[in-house]
Design a protein around this motif. Sequence first.
Motif, short mmCIF file in Angstrom:
data_model
loop_
_atom_site.label_atom_id
_atom_site.label_comp_id
_atom_site.label_asym_id
_atom_site.label_seq_id
_atom_site.Cartn_x
_atom_site.Cartn_y
_atom_site.Cartn_z
N GLY A 358 0.80 -1.22 0.00
CA GLY A 358 0.00 0.00 0.00
C GLY A 358 0.83 1.26 0.00
O GLY A 358 0.44 2.28 0.59
N VAL A 359 2.01 1.22 -0.67
CA VAL A 359 2.87 2.39 -0.74
C VAL A 359 2.96 2.87 -2.19
O VAL A 359 2.47 2.22 -3.12
N ASN A 360 3.63 4.00 -2.38
CA ASN A 360 3.60 4.71 -3.65
C ASN A 360 4.98 4.66 -4.32
O ASN A 360 5.82 5.53 -4.08
N LEU A 361 5.21 3.65 -5.14
CA LEU A 361 6.48 3.54 -5.85
C LEU A 361 6.45 4.42 -7.09
O LEU A 361 5.62 4.22 -7.97
N GLN A 362 7.37 5.38 -7.15
CA GLN A 362 7.39 6.31 -8.28
C GLN A 362 8.48 5.99 -9.29
O GLN A 362 8.31 6.24 -10.49
N GLY A 363 9.60 5.45 -8.84
CA GLY A 363 10.68 5.21 -9.78
C GLY A 363 11.67 4.19 -9.27
O GLY A 363 11.81 3.98 -8.06
N ALA A 364 12.39 3.55 -10.21
CA ALA A 364 13.43 2.58 -9.89
C ALA A 364 14.63 2.89 -10.77
O ALA A 364 14.58 2.68 -11.98
N VAL A 365 15.68 3.41 -10.17
CA VAL A 365 16.87 3.83 -10.91
C VAL A 365 17.73 2.62 -11.24
O VAL A 365 18.22 1.93 -10.34
N THR A 366 17.90 2.35 -12.52
CA THR A 366 18.89 1.36 -12.96
C THR A 366 20.24 2.06 -13.04
O THR A 366 20.41 3.00 -13.83
N TRP A 367 21.17 1.62 -12.18
CA TRP A 367 22.47 2.27 -12.10
C TRP A 367 23.37 1.68 -13.19
O TRP A 367 24.20 0.80 -12.97
N ALA A 368 23.17 2.17 -14.40
CA ALA A 368 23.92 1.69 -15.55
C ALA A 368 23.84 2.74 -16.65
O ALA A 368 22.78 3.32 -16.88
N PHE A 369 24.96 2.94 -17.32
CA PHE A 369 25.00 3.87 -18.44
C PHE A 369 25.98 3.33 -19.47
O PHE A 369 25.75 2.26 -20.03
N GLU A 370 27.09 4.02 -19.72
CA GLU A 370 28.14 3.50 -20.59
C GLU A 370 29.48 3.96 -20.04
O GLU A 370 29.57 4.98 -19.34
N PHE A 371 30.54 3.21 -20.35
CA PHE A 371 31.88 3.53 -19.88
C PHE A 371 32.77 3.88 -21.06
O PHE A 371 32.85 3.12 -22.03
N GLU A 372 33.44 5.01 -20.96
CA GLU A 372 34.33 5.46 -22.01
C GLU A 372 35.69 4.75 -21.92
O GLU A 372 36.14 4.41 -20.83
N ASN A 373 36.32 4.58 -23.08
CA ASN A 373 37.70 4.08 -23.17
C ASN A 373 37.88 2.71 -22.54
O ASN A 373 38.88 2.44 -21.85
N GLN A 374 36.91 1.84 -22.76
CA GLN A 374 36.98 0.47 -22.26
C GLN A 374 36.75 -0.50 -23.42
O GLN A 374 36.13 -0.14 -24.43
N TYR A 376 35.13 -3.44 -25.72
CA TYR A 376 33.74 -3.85 -25.93
C TYR A 376 33.41 -5.07 -25.07
O TYR A 376 34.23 -5.98 -24.90
N PHE A 377 32.20 -5.07 -24.51
CA PHE A 377 31.67 -6.18 -23.73
C PHE A 377 32.66 -6.62 -22.65
O PHE A 377 32.93 -7.81 -22.46
N ALA A 378 33.17 -5.63 -21.91
CA ALA A 378 34.16 -5.91 -20.86
C ALA A 378 33.52 -6.40 -19.58
O ALA A 378 34.23 -6.71 -18.62
N GLY A 379 32.20 -6.47 -19.51
CA GLY A 379 31.53 -7.01 -18.33
C GLY A 379 31.07 -5.98 -17.33
O GLY A 379 30.66 -6.33 -16.22
N PHE A 380 31.12 -4.69 -17.69
CA PHE A 380 30.59 -3.66 -16.80
C PHE A 380 29.06 -3.69 -16.81
O PHE A 380 28.44 -4.15 -17.77
N ARG A 381 28.47 -3.18 -15.72
CA ARG A 381 27.01 -3.00 -15.73
C ARG A 381 26.72 -1.73 -16.49
O ARG A 381 26.92 -0.63 -16.00
N GLU A 382 26.23 -1.88 -17.71
CA GLU A 382 25.99 -0.75 -18.60
C GLU A 382 24.87 -1.09 -19.56
O GLU A 382 24.54 -2.27 -19.79
N LEU A 383 24.25 -0.06 -20.12
CA LEU A 383 23.16 -0.23 -21.07
C LEU A 383 23.68 -0.46 -22.48
O LEU A 383 22.99 -1.06 -23.31
N ALA A 384 24.86 0.04 -22.75
CA ALA A 384 25.49 -0.11 -24.06
C ALA A 384 26.99 -0.14 -23.85
O ALA A 384 27.52 0.44 -22.90
N THR A 385 27.68 -0.82 -24.75
CA THR A 385 29.14 -0.90 -24.67
C THR A 385 29.73 0.05 -25.69
O THR A 385 29.23 0.18 -26.81
N SER A 386 30.78 0.76 -25.27
CA SER A 386 31.24 1.92 -26.02
C SER A 386 32.71 1.76 -26.39
O SER A 386 33.53 1.29 -25.61
#
Length: 551
Positions: A358-374, A376-386
């Motif tokens: 009975g509570v009000n969930l507004q958002g869930a932050v996925t802590w993932a983005f992209e990592f520069e100068n790494q 490809y597919f190095a195993g980081f938690r990311e949305l895209a590999t750069s």
Amino acid sequence: MWFLRMLPMAAFLTACAAAQTPVQITVDAAKTIGDYKPVWNYFGADEPNYTYAPNGTKLLTELSAINPAIPVYFRPHNLLTTGDGEGSLKWGSTNVYTEDAGGKPVYNWTITDKLFDNLKATHIRPMVEIGFMPEALSPHPEPYRHTFPKGDIFTGWAYPPKDYAKWRALIVAYITHLKERYGPAIDTWQWEVWNEPDISYFHGTVEDYEKLYDITTGAIRQVLPKAFVGGPGVTGGGDNKHFLQLFLEHCAHGVNADSGKTGAPLDFISYHPKGSPKFVNGHVVMNLGRQLTLTDKGMQTIASFPEYRNTPIILSETDPEGCAACQGPQNGYRNGPLYGVSVAEMLARSAELARLRGVNLQGAVTWAFEFENQPYFAGFRELATSGPEGLIDKPVLNVFRMFGMLSGSLVSLSSSGAIPVGDIEKTSVGAASDINGIATRNGDSLDILLWNYHDEDVPASAAEVTVTVTGLPSKGVHITRFLMDSEHSNAYAAWLKMGSPANPTPAQMSELKAASTLDVSNGMTADVKGGGWTFSAKLQRQAVTLYQLTW
């Protein structure tokens, strides 16, 4: 009854019974169980300076394009950290505050403007995390910049200010500048004070954080009286040091260190439930149960305060484990479908727990983005590999694209393969798979999102699923299917197949980018008679699929 006109999707959608007993899923399109509230539309990262790099800008643009009608929020660390703006793993800086030789504050908005200008240009709304401590205000400034993964990362930036008057003046100046630069748009921003003050991100007590919160929110509200402020962004379910409980008691009944009055402004409440995967017998074993248990603990604590039961909750980090920039075999799941299906489970089950409590969930932050100068597919938690050849979306991003298509009202969905959420909290998903879904209806369309999740990242037979839909109009229905699994919407599988090139050729990049898009099959129709339609499908382990029905 139903009749097919076309069969271009025969590999996925069949009208015959399977050899094994299929999982039975029933959807009642006429039975509404409440409004659908999207919570997927929050993302974040340690490294703010990556957001305005070319690949970061491209990824932000992709996020805001998932569903232009749903605003996407981005929560970066290190918005007040001292430095030259060079990003590295778990590090970033804006250099907003230094002091001259006489100790007089010097404000510099150059990097801040670059960051927020880019968020504005890519149609992303900021969730502004107020932190970390500028070097000149830290009581223990040396060492300051860390060298992750070597050494301690919780250095001079992780302290309360040595001078609260200068800190408060900085926040007033910061918010004033942002208001002048971005105008009325700033009214849609969100403001969170610090990050995980219950652990070494903050070298202080609960009382020290309460003081920081009071003075910081007082400074924000001085400039923006209606600012949407909150915290405390603590780890787990908030029970470490009883931090969440004590913080809520302070906000409700304590003496405000800034105003001297009773209580503190609290427009949203945040905490960080995480799982804990392990590497066992050569494969990853997730622990969704731990993540959901912590989610539930925080919700129960919040629900115990009548004054906060309806206050929005933002899980300002909620992930399968605790370190996006860490590597290792236990994190090998991040490149493939298991990361995507675990996010689907987290989003749906967190919303289910909110309804149960009975509570009000507004958002869930996925802590993932992209990592520069790494690599490809190095195993980081990311949305895209750069890399220098460009950005390649990972399978998980296609799960967010499917969630972005859900809208309208939640409608009834039941599955014989679903594991009750309470059982997942107790034992996670280590025996049978959790084969489940959610469905939404918006006018003349019905979306059915299904998944087949298991903690263990090992091969298994695909599930046979029979879906019966009732409550449809007796007319022609158009069906579109989207799919993410080991073979679809999966650039990682394509990369492995081509030999894992460190520097893909232009032709390989074209192939990888094509494989990274959301797989879609359409052109199918059915004549619905009597308001019902039944179909069967195979669903791989660690797969997510979305059926869109329109009429």
